[in-house]
Design an enzyme around this catalytic site. Structure first.
Site, PDB file in Angstrom:
ATOM      1  N   HIS A   9      -8.251  10.544   2.370  1.00 14.90           N
ATOM      2  CA  HIS A   9      -8.176   9.302   1.466  1.00 14.90           C
ATOM      3  C   HIS A   9      -8.801   9.739   0.172  1.00 14.90           C
ATOM      4  CE1 HIS A   9      -8.117   5.631  -0.172  1.00 14.90           C
ATOM      5  NE2 HIS A   9      -7.894   4.643   0.680  1.00 14.90           N
ATOM      6  N   ARG A  58      -1.515   9.429   8.641  1.00 17.91           N
ATOM      7  CA  ARG A  58      -1.156   7.885   9.598  1.00 17.91           C
ATOM      8  C   ARG A  58      -0.405   7.227   7.828  1.00 17.91           C
ATOM      9  NH1 ARG A  58      -4.654   4.188   7.795  1.00 17.91           N
ATOM     10  NH2 ARG A  58      -6.108   4.828   7.680  1.00 17.91           N
ATOM     11  N   HIS A  82     -10.773  10.869   6.434  1.00 19.11           N
ATOM     12  CA  HIS A  82     -10.327   9.418   6.147  1.00 19.11           C
ATOM     13  C   HIS A  82     -10.102   8.827   7.613  1.00 19.11           C
ATOM     14  CE1 HIS A  82     -10.450   5.212   5.737  1.00 19.11           C
ATOM     15  NE2 HIS A  82      -8.808   5.105   5.669  1.00 19.11           N
ATOM     16  N   GLU A 134       0.799  -1.046   0.212  1.00 23.73           N
ATOM     17  CA  GLU A 134       0.198   0.240  -0.544  1.00 23.73           C
ATOM     18  C   GLU A 134       0.871   1.588   0.070  1.00 23.73           C
ATOM     19  OE1 GLU A 134      -2.417  -0.549   3.578  1.00 23.73           O
ATOM     20  OE2 GLU A 134      -4.429  -2.003   1.639  1.00 23.73           O
ATOM     21  N   ARG A 143      -0.642   9.001   1.478  1.00 22.44           N
ATOM     22  CA  ARG A 143      -2.133  10.031   0.847  1.00 22.44           C
ATOM     23  C   ARG A 143      -2.144  11.661   0.355  1.00 22.44           C
ATOM     24  NH1 ARG A 143      -5.402   5.942   4.355  1.00 22.44           N
ATOM     25  NH2 ARG A 143      -4.915   4.224   3.652  1.00 22.44           N
TER      26      ARG A 143
END
Ligand code: SIN
Length: 517
Positions: free
Chosen positions: A227, A362, A327, A112, A273
């Protein structure tokens, strides 16, 4: 009056992990404002990050977390978390959680955004949250009482400033005080403050407002993560399309088929992100739609059943129109390494807490991990406490005012204004506009009101406004851009802000008579 050893407010993964580890020894009451399986955790498509690959190491997971968090993370907290991650996975396997395996029978490790190694463990492709929640629910001990549709609207604070219970209201309007020497907030974040969101309906920032009103320290609220890829249909976001889809090869393209992230970041579609979200946001602002192209993936439906079902529901296939949406909140109620807040007897775990793990942004798949690690650690901490001699008596009625005759905004107005003015791109003017809009509702008058007289919706709106105020004031004060906090008037990271944290604390709202003998 009901009493317990531990009250847990919320029912996501952090709450369940704590409950699993203590509900054989201690008497636990869980309060959730909707149903046990209605939480962000249950919806979570993305997995759990753990350095379990042959060429991987927790030190690399640590470094990726710090890089994504833009160096305002608590290094010690991150180090301990990444070191504990493999053991958390083994524990869940022991609980019979159904993870995905490769052909050789090893755990399938996915990739990811911003991870330098393939280290994401999934269950059912994109059904990881549901699989873990189901696994934990099976393991709950018998010494637990669960109240669904029960909204906590106040923390009980004694004269010495410690917390020893909660006030709650059921769906039918019945009020109750529940007393316990340990009260744990596991209420999740505040994704519903924004009109574009991946979060469940229930996630309205309640725990943050409750803790702040009780005198807890709230930290890093300007750091909100958007997100990049929510399905965007008819001008609305409709749910998450997991980053794991990009990890499996899907690419972000514009209407002409050009790759959006080419030349923007060395990790391209799997850049951190905030980088991907800002790029998509700019493109949409300039009038160009962005798509997640899954046409080259032969097995999209099999590998990502949740995302595929969502797309089918809106008649979308092949090129999925996407937009970024709120998100995750990196900030929250400030806690130490086991979840203690500055208020004795009050704890926070999961997204509601600010442990310092995530810094300004994050890293993907670190949130379920954080909930599981801190749920278990707090369980160990509470289990090691000497039994408290706890003789609860009814708290005295405290002096509350009647609710003021002021109108409140509707939820959609809050969401729209937060998205426009305190969203992916912020500036001094938009933040000041939002602040004066929030302050026009005179939160200080609501704060002294008798919350028991309010409806669930009214209370929720006040909690939302309070949380919006905390985000907006912090975003105004941090005059730089870092991670999820992007200000167009201060577009660069400023070294002077590195390792500076904005913390807010209110003198406590009400004082109750001591309930300890
Ligand atoms: C995702 O599946 O893209 C979300 C995972 C996460 O937020 O960690």
């Amino acid at each position: 009056m009901r009493k317990a050893d531990v009250i847990i407010v919320g029912s996501g993964i952090a709450a369940l992990q704590l409950a699993v580890h203590i509900s054989r020894r201690l008497h636990v009451i869980v309060l959730t404002k909707s149903k046990m399986q209605q939480s962000n955790s249950f919806l979570a498509q993305g997995g759990i990050a753990a350095a379990m690959g042959e060429d991987d190491h927790p030190a690399s997971h640590f470094q990726d977390t710090i890089d994504a968090g833009r160096y305002v993370n608590d290094h010690e907290a991150v180090w301990k978390l990444t070191a504990e991650a493999p053991d958390i996975i083994q524990e869940l396997i022991g609980y019979n959680c159904q993870f995905d395996y490769d052909r050789e029978g090893g755990l399938h490790l996915g990739k990811e955004g911003a991870h330098s190694h393939a280290r994401i463990i999934h269950g059912g492709g994109d059904q990881t949250g549901r699989r873990i929640v189901d696994g934990l629910l099976e393991k709950l001990g018998s010494n637990i009482q669960i109240y669904e549709d029960e909204s906590v609207y106040e923390l009980l604070i004694q004269e010495d400033g410690s917390c020893n219970g909660v006030r709650s209201k059921s769906k039918d309007g019945n009020l109750q005080d529940i007393l316990a020497p340990h009260v744990v907030l596991a209420t999740g974040g505040c994704g519903q403050l924004y009109s574009y969101t991946s979060n469940a309906q229930e996630v309205t920032g309640d725990g943050i407002a409750l803790a702040y009103w009780a005198g807890a320290r709230v930290k890093d609220m300007e750091f909100v993560q958007f997100h990049p890829t929510l399905l965007f249909h008819n001008g609305k976001t409709r749910g998450l399309v997991s980053e794991a889809v990009r990890g499996a090869g899907a690419r972000l393209v514009d209407g002409f088929g050009n790759y959006l992230m080419e030349g923007v970041h060395p990790f391209r579609d799997l850049a951190p992100r905030h980088v991907v979200a800002q790029e998509i946001f700019n493109s949409i602002q300039n009038g160009f739609a962005v798509y997640l192209d899954v046409t080259s993936m032969a097995d999209f439906e099999q590998r990502f059943p949740t995302a595929a079902k969502l797309c089918a529901q809106y008649g979308v296939q092949g090129k999925i129109p996407v937009a970024p949406g709120c998100h995750f909140l990196m900030g929250g109620v400030a806690t130490d390494h086991v979840g203690r807040t500055n208020i004795t007897g009050l704890y926070a775990i999961g997204e509601v807490a600010c442990t310092g793990i995530h810094g300004a942004n994050r890293l993907a798949s670190n949130s379920l991990l954080e909930g599981l690690v801190y749920g278990r650690r707090l369980a160990q901490h509470l289990s090691a406490q000497d039994p408290l001699w706890f003789f609860p008596k009814k708290p005295s009625d405290c002096v509350h005012q009647n609710p003021p005759c002021l109108t409140l905004p509707v939820k959609e107005e809050i969401q729209r204004t937060m998205m426009d003015r305190v969203g992916i791109v912020r500036n001094d003017k938009s933040l000041r506009e939002q602040l004066s809009w929030i302050e026009s509702f005179e939160l200080n008058k609501w704060m002294t009101a008798d919350f028991s007289q309010l409806t669930k919706v009214q209370w929720e709106i006040i909690a939302m406004l309070q949380t919006c105020w905390l985000i907006t004031t912090a975003a105004l004060e941090r005059t730089e851009s870092r991670g999820g906090h992007y200000r167009i008037d201060f577009p660069n990271e400023n070294k002077g802000w590195e390792n500076q944290h904005l913390t807010k604390k209110l003198e406590k709202r009400t004082v109750h008579e001591s309930v300890q003998a």
